[in-house]
Design a protein around this motif. Sequence first.
Motif, PDB file in Angstrom:
ATOM      1  N   LEU A 110      26.834  -0.981 -44.265  1.00 52.29           N
ATOM      2  CA  LEU A 110      28.276  -0.788 -44.473  1.00 52.29           C
ATOM      3  C   LEU A 110      29.059  -2.034 -44.077  1.00 52.29           C
ATOM      4  O   LEU A 110      30.012  -2.412 -44.754  1.00 52.29           O
ATOM      5  N   ARG A 111      28.652  -2.644 -43.001  1.00 51.93           N
ATOM      6  CA  ARG A 111      29.329  -3.853 -42.535  1.00 51.93           C
ATOM      7  C   ARG A 111      29.153  -4.984 -43.549  1.00 51.93           C
ATOM      8  O   ARG A 111      30.087  -5.709 -43.859  1.00 51.93           O
ATOM      9  N   LEU A 112      27.965  -5.118 -44.087  1.00 56.60           N
ATOM     10  CA  LEU A 112      27.686  -6.151 -45.082  1.00 56.60           C
ATOM     11  C   LEU A 112      28.516  -5.916 -46.348  1.00 56.60           C
ATOM     12  O   LEU A 112      29.100  -6.854 -46.911  1.00 56.60           O
ATOM     13  N   GLN A 113      28.614  -4.676 -46.803  1.00 57.26           N
ATOM     14  CA  GLN A 113      29.427  -4.358 -47.981  1.00 57.26           C
ATOM     15  C   GLN A 113      30.902  -4.657 -47.730  1.00 57.26           C
ATOM     16  O   GLN A 113      31.599  -5.176 -48.595  1.00 57.26           O
ATOM     17  N   SER A 114      31.351  -4.323 -46.531  1.00 56.45           N
ATOM     18  CA  SER A 114      32.748  -4.588 -46.173  1.00 56.45           C
ATOM     19  C   SER A 114      33.036  -6.084 -46.179  1.00 56.45           C
ATOM     20  O   SER A 114      34.059  -6.536 -46.691  1.00 56.45           O
ATOM     21  N   GLU A 115      32.120  -6.848 -45.637  1.00 56.10           N
ATOM     22  CA  GLU A 115      32.317  -8.303 -45.602  1.00 56.10           C
ATOM     23  C   GLU A 115      32.255  -8.899 -47.006  1.00 56.10           C
ATOM     24  O   GLU A 115      32.990  -9.830 -47.329  1.00 56.10           O
ATOM     25  N   ARG A 116      31.402  -8.359 -47.849  1.00 56.44           N
ATOM     26  CA  ARG A 116      31.341  -8.832 -49.233  1.00 56.44           C
ATOM     27  C   ARG A 116      32.664  -8.555 -49.953  1.00 56.44           C
ATOM     28  O   ARG A 116      33.151  -9.384 -50.716  1.00 56.44           O
TER      29      ARG A 116
END
Length: 125
Positions: free
Chosen positions: A3-9
């Motif tokens: 989720l954190r990676l998707q948010s940063e993307r």
Amino acid sequence: MLLRLQSERRQVEQCRELLQRCHPSLILEHHREQLRQARRLLRALSPSHLLERGFSLVRDRQGQLLRSVAAVNSDQEIVVQLADGELDARVVRIRPAPLDCRHGQGEQRSRRQDRSRRPPTPRRA
């Protein structure tokens, strides 16, 4: 973690879009297009463009634009402006348009001017 990676993307993509919109060449092109539109509008509304299309401007000797036959007297000297110059003329005859042919803003403006010249009409109670 996912989720954190998707948010940063998403944040990176939003920043990329913002940078593209704020790119100087895009901003410059946007302003150029606005300028082109403003030029077209000014040209369309320009009195000289109207004269080129075959219209004329008629003024009294003091330079006031004449919008109505009510503003002119017989034998009055006037100036007619055409696309390629001016004509000095004299009013020979005044023929107001028939009432059923009068329309548009010019008629309304003439009525307002006529009203402003006359004393106010008393209102009924």
